[in-house]
Design a protein around this motif. Structure first.
Motif, short mmCIF file in Angstrom:
data_model
loop_
_atom_site.label_atom_id
_atom_site.label_comp_id
_atom_site.label_asym_id
_atom_site.label_seq_id
_atom_site.Cartn_x
_atom_site.Cartn_y
_atom_site.Cartn_z
N TRP A 42 0.83 -1.21 0.00
CA TRP A 42 0.00 0.00 0.00
C TRP A 42 0.87 1.26 0.00
CZ3 TRP A 42 -0.84 3.93 3.63
CH2 TRP A 42 -1.90 4.78 3.33
N LEU A 43 1.90 1.28 0.85
CA LEU A 43 2.81 2.44 0.90
C LEU A 43 3.52 2.64 -0.44
CD1 LEU A 43 4.45 2.32 4.43
CD2 LEU A 43 2.99 4.12 3.50
N ALA A 44 3.99 1.55 -1.03
CA ALA A 44 4.68 1.64 -2.33
C ALA A 44 3.74 2.21 -3.39
CB ALA A 44 5.21 0.27 -2.74
N ASN A 45 2.49 1.77 -3.39
CA ASN A 45 1.53 2.28 -4.38
C ASN A 45 1.16 3.74 -4.11
OD1 ASN A 45 1.55 -0.14 -5.72
ND2 ASN A 45 -0.35 -0.87 -4.85
N MET A 46 1.07 4.13 -2.86
CA MET A 46 0.75 5.53 -2.53
C MET A 46 1.91 6.46 -2.88
SD MET A 46 -2.30 5.86 -1.39
CE MET A 46 -2.75 4.68 -2.64
N ALA A 47 3.11 5.92 -2.92
CA ALA A 47 4.30 6.73 -3.17
C ALA A 47 4.54 6.99 -4.65
CB ALA A 47 5.53 6.06 -2.56
N SER A 48 3.76 6.37 -5.54
CA SER A 48 3.96 6.56 -6.98
C SER A 48 2.67 7.03 -7.63
CB SER A 48 4.39 5.25 -7.64
OG SER A 48 5.63 4.83 -7.17
N VAL A 49 2.78 8.10 -8.40
CA VAL A 49 1.65 8.62 -9.16
C VAL A 49 2.08 8.75 -10.61
CG1 VAL A 49 0.08 10.59 -9.47
CG2 VAL A 49 0.80 9.92 -7.17
#
Length: 156
Positions: A42-49
């Protein structure tokens, strides 16, 4: 003038239910280990846009230390989509870009667990073609054994 087209992140929820790794993580949640994996994902996905404009793909990464990379659309040579049967059920996929942009270092650039990946791939492919036409970019294939293969008669 550049205009924004789309903005998205990798989907943790769709990854959880649309991949074998996600289902394995759900099983591991019963013993607590899966919660750590899920939190990390979840953190890895939130950190990339990922942002798509009519000229560039912009990749923003990081929570505390940010980085921004961009790939000029006219430099993208190929847009590939991979997805499994489980991925199809939750409508996610992996988009792989082959590009001559310095950001990718002439390597593949992978966007994982992209929601609505089929639609996004088609949209990106159309934007790439328009960007290439606007800049007058043409691709020439070269056969290393025979040299330039753009004109002349075909050999078998």
């Amino acid at each position: 003038m550049e205009r924004g087209i789309d903005s998205f992140k990798s989907s943790t929820g769709r990854w959880l239910f649309g991949t074998l790794a996600g289902w394995g993580t759900l099983l591991l949640c019963a013993v607590g280990v899966g919660l750590v994996i899920l939190g990390y994902r979840w953190l890895a996905n939130m950190a990339s846009v990922y942002e798509v404009t009519d000229q560039r793909l912009i990749v923003k990464r990081g929570l505390f230390i940010k980085s921004i990379d961009e790939i000029e659309l006219y430099r993208i040579k190929d847009v590939r989509l991979d997805y499994s049967l489980l991925n199809q059920l939750v409508d996610i996929g992996t988009i792989t870009l082959t590009s001559t942009d310095p950001t990718t270092g002439n390597a593949r650039f992978v966007l994982r667990d992209v929601p609505m990946a089929r639609d996004r791939r088609e949209g990106l492919r159309g934007l790439v073609e328009r960007a290439r036409q606007k800049r007058g970019v043409r691709e020439i294939d070269v056969d290393e054994d025979r040299g330039f293969a753009g004109w002349g008669r075909a050999t078998g």
